[in-house]
Design a protein around this motif. Structure first.
Motif, mmCIF file in Angstrom:
data_model
loop_
_atom_site.group_PDB
_atom_site.id
_atom_site.type_symbol
_atom_site.label_atom_id
_atom_site.label_comp_id
_atom_site.label_asym_id
_atom_site.label_seq_id
_atom_site.Cartn_x
_atom_site.Cartn_y
_atom_site.Cartn_z
ATOM 1 N N ASP A 19 -63.388 52.409 -75.049
ATOM 2 C CA ASP A 19 -63.898 53.697 -74.550
ATOM 3 C C ASP A 19 -65.234 54.054 -75.191
ATOM 4 O OD1 ASP A 19 -61.824 54.101 -72.814
ATOM 5 O OD2 ASP A 19 -60.669 55.401 -74.164
ATOM 6 N N GLU A 20 -65.365 53.762 -76.494
ATOM 7 C CA GLU A 20 -66.604 54.083 -77.204
ATOM 8 C C GLU A 20 -67.768 53.232 -76.711
ATOM 9 O OE1 GLU A 20 -64.511 55.515 -81.408
ATOM 10 O OE2 GLU A 20 -65.214 53.453 -81.164
ATOM 11 N N ARG A 21 -67.448 52.014 -76.330
ATOM 12 C CA ARG A 21 -68.514 51.127 -75.841
ATOM 13 C C ARG A 21 -69.024 51.574 -74.471
ATOM 14 N NH1 ARG A 21 -66.573 44.908 -77.031
ATOM 15 N NH2 ARG A 21 -65.552 45.305 -79.025
ATOM 16 N N THR A 22 -68.111 52.035 -73.611
ATOM 17 C CA THR A 22 -68.531 52.450 -72.273
ATOM 18 C C THR A 22 -69.064 53.885 -72.252
ATOM 19 O OG1 THR A 22 -66.233 53.032 -71.778
ATOM 20 C CG2 THR A 22 -67.002 50.864 -71.040
ATOM 21 N N GLN A 23 -68.592 54.712 -73.221
ATOM 22 C CA GLN A 23 -69.047 56.112 -73.281
ATOM 23 C C GLN A 23 -69.507 56.451 -74.702
ATOM 24 O OE1 GLN A 23 -66.216 58.905 -71.135
ATOM 25 N NE2 GLN A 23 -64.940 57.048 -71.215
ATOM 26 N N PRO A 24 -70.671 55.982 -75.106
ATOM 27 C CA PRO A 24 -71.160 56.211 -76.477
ATOM 28 C C PRO A 24 -71.234 57.688 -76.872
ATOM 29 C CG PRO A 24 -72.528 54.600 -75.342
ATOM 30 C CD PRO A 24 -71.629 55.195 -74.314
ATOM 31 N N SER A 25 -71.307 58.569 -75.875
ATOM 32 C CA SER A 25 -71.424 60.001 -76.163
ATOM 33 C C SER A 25 -70.187 60.574 -76.845
ATOM 34 C CB SER A 25 -71.702 60.780 -74.871
ATOM 35 O OG SER A 25 -70.661 60.558 -73.927
ATOM 36 N N ILE A 26 -69.036 59.885 -76.765
ATOM 37 C CA ILE A 26 -67.809 60.406 -77.386
ATOM 38 C C ILE A 26 -67.734 60.082 -78.876
ATOM 39 C CG2 ILE A 26 -66.553 60.180 -75.188
ATOM 40 C CD1 ILE A 26 -65.048 57.783 -76.462
ATOM 41 N N ILE A 27 -68.707 59.296 -79.380
ATOM 42 C CA ILE A 27 -68.666 58.892 -80.794
ATOM 43 C C ILE A 27 -69.084 60.070 -81.679
ATOM 44 C CG2 ILE A 27 -69.524 57.257 -82.524
ATOM 45 C CD1 ILE A 27 -69.996 55.256 -80.252
ATOM 46 N N ASN A 28 -68.067 60.698 -82.313
ATOM 47 C CA ASN A 28 -68.323 61.828 -83.206
ATOM 48 C C ASN A 28 -68.317 61.379 -84.667
ATOM 49 O OD1 ASN A 28 -65.622 61.393 -83.769
ATOM 50 N ND2 ASN A 28 -64.917 63.082 -82.463
ATOM 51 N N SER A 29 -68.335 62.316 -85.590
ATOM 52 C CA SER A 29 -68.433 62.001 -87.029
ATOM 53 C C SER A 29 -67.279 61.138 -87.528
ATOM 54 C CB SER A 29 -68.493 63.288 -87.845
ATOM 55 O OG SER A 29 -69.641 64.024 -87.521
ATOM 56 N N SER A 30 -66.052 61.497 -87.141
ATOM 57 C CA SER A 30 -64.893 60.727 -87.630
ATOM 58 C C SER A 30 -64.903 59.311 -87.060
ATOM 59 C CB SER A 30 -63.593 61.437 -87.261
ATOM 60 O OG SER A 30 -63.471 61.560 -85.860
ATOM 61 N N ARG A 31 -65.322 59.189 -85.806
ATOM 62 C CA ARG A 31 -65.401 57.857 -85.180
ATOM 63 C C ARG A 31 -66.481 57.012 -85.879
ATOM 64 N NH1 ARG A 31 -63.146 57.324 -79.762
ATOM 65 N NH2 ARG A 31 -62.204 59.281 -79.072
ATOM 66 N N LYS A 32 -67.599 57.653 -86.202
ATOM 67 C CA LYS A 32 -68.677 56.947 -86.904
ATOM 68 C C LYS A 32 -68.195 56.386 -88.238
ATOM 69 C CE LYS A 32 -72.465 59.635 -84.861
ATOM 70 N NZ LYS A 32 -73.445 60.721 -85.103
ATOM 71 N N LYS A 33 -67.399 57.180 -88.960
ATOM 72 C CA LYS A 33 -66.872 56.729 -90.261
ATOM 73 C C LYS A 33 -65.962 55.519 -90.076
ATOM 74 C CE LYS A 33 -67.075 61.209 -92.604
ATOM 75 N NZ LYS A 33 -66.293 62.364 -93.105
ATOM 76 N N ARG A 34 -65.104 55.593 -89.040
ATOM 77 C CA ARG A 34 -64.194 54.467 -88.780
ATOM 78 C C ARG A 34 -64.969 53.208 -88.398
ATOM 79 N NH1 ARG A 34 -62.880 55.095 -83.973
ATOM 80 N NH2 ARG A 34 -63.731 53.078 -83.340
ATOM 81 N N ILE A 35 -65.987 53.380 -87.535
ATOM 82 C CA ILE A 35 -66.811 52.240 -87.077
ATOM 83 C C ILE A 35 -67.558 51.609 -88.250
ATOM 84 C CG2 ILE A 35 -68.816 51.581 -85.672
ATOM 85 C CD1 ILE A 35 -67.899 53.811 -83.665
ATOM 86 N N SER A 36 -68.134 52.441 -89.130
ATOM 87 C CA SER A 36 -68.889 51.910 -90.272
ATOM 88 C C SER A 36 -67.974 51.151 -91.223
ATOM 89 C CB SER A 36 -69.613 53.042 -91.016
ATOM 90 O OG SER A 36 -68.706 53.877 -91.691
ATOM 91 N N LYS A 37 -66.759 51.680 -91.414
ATOM 92 C CA LYS A 37 -65.796 51.004 -92.299
ATOM 93 C C LYS A 37 -65.370 49.664 -91.706
ATOM 94 C CE LYS A 37 -61.593 51.951 -94.960
ATOM 95 N NZ LYS A 37 -60.481 52.910 -95.203
ATOM 96 N N GLY A 38 -65.113 49.668 -90.399
ATOM 97 C CA GLY A 38 -64.664 48.436 -89.734
ATOM 98 C C GLY A 38 -65.734 47.366 -89.665
ATOM 99 N N SER A 39 -67.008 47.781 -89.636
ATOM 100 C CA SER A 39 -68.105 46.806 -89.508
ATOM 101 C C SER A 39 -68.753 46.447 -90.844
ATOM 102 C CB SER A 39 -69.173 47.376 -88.565
ATOM 103 O OG SER A 39 -69.689 48.596 -89.061
ATOM 104 N N GLY A 40 -68.319 47.122 -91.904
ATOM 105 C CA GLY A 40 -68.918 46.845 -93.217
ATOM 106 C C GLY A 40 -70.344 47.348 -93.327
ATOM 107 N N THR A 41 -70.654 48.396 -92.560
ATOM 108 C CA THR A 41 -71.992 48.984 -92.601
ATOM 109 C C THR A 41 -71.871 50.456 -93.027
ATOM 110 O OG1 THR A 41 -71.863 49.589 -90.254
ATOM 111 C CG2 THR A 41 -72.871 47.472 -90.778
ATOM 112 N N SER A 42 -72.995 51.124 -93.151
ATOM 113 C CA SER A 42 -72.987 52.540 -93.532
ATOM 114 C C SER A 42 -73.027 53.429 -92.288
ATOM 115 C CB SER A 42 -74.209 52.849 -94.407
ATOM 116 O OG SER A 42 -75.402 52.691 -93.658
ATOM 117 N N VAL A 43 -72.641 54.689 -92.460
ATOM 118 C CA VAL A 43 -72.699 55.657 -91.363
ATOM 119 C C VAL A 43 -74.151 55.803 -90.883
ATOM 120 C CG1 VAL A 43 -72.352 58.083 -90.714
ATOM 121 C CG2 VAL A 43 -70.643 56.911 -92.111
#
Length: 442
Positions: free
Chosen positions: A382-406
């Motif tokens: 869903d995040e890939r098809t609708q990037p607009s739904i990526i909020n702060s909590s999603r950003k934290k999860r994505i950064s943790k999963g990818s080994g990158t920073s917010v």
């Protein structure tokens, strides 16, 4: 590719590019530096001397000293002579015959087996050829296994027989197999040695005599410089091969082999290997290579590589998505994959005029997209098809999963939004509007 030679030639030409008065003395000094640069690049001294003598004769004949732009005229003369030195016109391979039989020769470690796979992949992608790879190295079982691995990687059948120890019989059986099964190109990978020896020469000559290939190619590691040229001469004396393949041209090569080999064996360089990937193979164009050596880039090759990865159906689908504001990260990921298939990033950037010099010293490798890919792979569908739904909590999860920073996730989202707007603007008559916006930003 040829970084050191390019730098030295650039310094040698510097005095003739509007810096100081142009005289016969500094023209001679420039040519002396060019000769030194060629010798440092492992070009035979006589070839380097003949090269600069020819440039000097042409320069004096065209009144370089009194020309309006002497530096540009001298650069053109050097470029033209470099083109001639490397063969003048590009020469393709002979694919007549049914099947077309291509015999590969060369020393062990030259990249012969890998290049056989690259050539098979190249012919397969042309859609007109169905290639068969043939393993004729009867001394190294690992070489046969390596060719099978390469064949599996590119989806090309490999013919081999570990029980048979006569490479002539294997070759003949492979050609019969090709005729019976609809293969119209046969690429025969032969045994190599660590050095030229009589047994090796006798064997490759026997295969050549038995199968009478349409094309015999000599594969040489360009990083071995002048040794490569000497080895090519030894093989040519026996095989009278049709062309040269230069591998590992993306490495820290001085360029001597590419610049000398045509003069020594009077056979064209037909292909070059520019990386480890199966797609890293280019037809050798002397004129384009001369441009790159002189820092002029190679836009034509860059466009050709892009066109090879261009899929009209996918492009239409993408256009519709952009028009409907449906361009997402999955589409972005596809674009990245297409760019990666074009070749290594350093080589691609070197094709852009002036970019190689501007980015000199920067370590640009094939992992340039690694962080971006990791972030995208850490998103939900869903995040890939609708990037607009990526909020702060999603950003934290994505950064943790990818080994990158917010911050890195934020930066990618910002760049993605800017790119999406630009692509949307380019639809219809938006190009003029975008130009207007860019002018206002100045």
């Amino acid at each position: 590719m040829f970084d050191n030679l390019s730098d030295k030639l650039d310094k040698a030409m510097h005095v003739l590019k509007g810096h100081g008065q142009i005289t016969e003395v500094n023209v001679a000094e420039t040519l002396k530096e060019i000769r030194r640069a060629l010798v440092d690049a492992d070009v035979n001294y006589k070839i380097a001397k003949d090269f600069t003598n020819t440039v000097k004769e042409k320069a004096l004949g065209q009144d370089v000293l009194t020309a309006l732009k002497p530096g540009q005229l001298m650069t053109k003369l050097v470029k033209d002579e470099l083109t001639e030195l490397m063969g003048g016109e590009a020469e393709g391979i002979n694919l007549s015959g049914n099947p077309s039989v291509i015999l590969m020769s060369g020393l062990q470690g030259s990249g012969k087996t890998t290049f056989s796979g690259k050539l098979a992949n190249f012919l397969k992608n042309k859609k007109t050829k169905k290639p068969l790879l043939v393993a004729c190295d009867v001394y190294r079982p690992a070489a046969i296994d390596q060719l099978h691995v390469v064949g599996d990687q590119i989806g090309v059948e490999v013919f081999s027989n570990k029980e048979e120890k006569d490479p002539v019989k294997i070759s003949e059986a492979a050609i019969a197999h090709a005729k019976a099964n609809g293969f119209n190109a046969v690429i025969i990978d032969t045994a190599g040695r660590l050095a030229v020896d009589q047994a090796m020469m006798n064997e490759i000559a026997a295969i050549h005599e038995a199968i009478k290939p349409q094309e015999t190619l000599f594969v040489v590691d360009s990083m071995t410089g002048q040794d490569a040229v000497n080895t090519a001469k030894a093989f040519n004396d026996v095989l009278n091969f049709d062309g040269v393949i230069l591998t590992k041209l993306d490495g820290d090569t001085r360029g001597g082999a590419a610049l000398s080999i045509k003069t020594v064996v009077d056979k064209p360089i037909k292909f070059i290997g520019t990386g480890e990937k199966m797609e890293a193979i280019d037809v050798f164009y002397p004129s384009r290579m001369a441009d790159r050596i002189l820092g002029m880039g190679d836009v034509v090759s860059l466009v050709e590589r892009a066109q090879e990865q261009f899929d009209e159906e996918e492009a239409r689908k993408l256009q519709k998505k952009i028009a409907k504001n449906q361009f997402g990260f999955d589409d972005f990921l596809k674009q990245i994959q297409q760019i990666k298939k074009m070749g290594n990033m350093k080589d691609l950037i070197g094709m852009i005029p002036g970019a190689g010099k501007a980015l000199k010293g920067l370590d640009i490798d094939d992992d340039a997209f690694k962080g971006i890919e990791a972030i995208i792979h850490s998103m939900t569908p869903d995040e890939r098809t609708q990037p607009s739904i990526i909020n702060s909590s999603r950003k934290k999860r994505i950064s943790k999963g990818s080994g990158t920073s917010v911050q890195e996730v934020n930066q990618l989202l910002k760049q993605f939004n800017q790119m999406s707007k630009m692509m949307k603007m380019m639809q219809g008559g938006g190009g003029a509007k975008m130009m207007q916006m860019m002018n206002q930003m100045r």
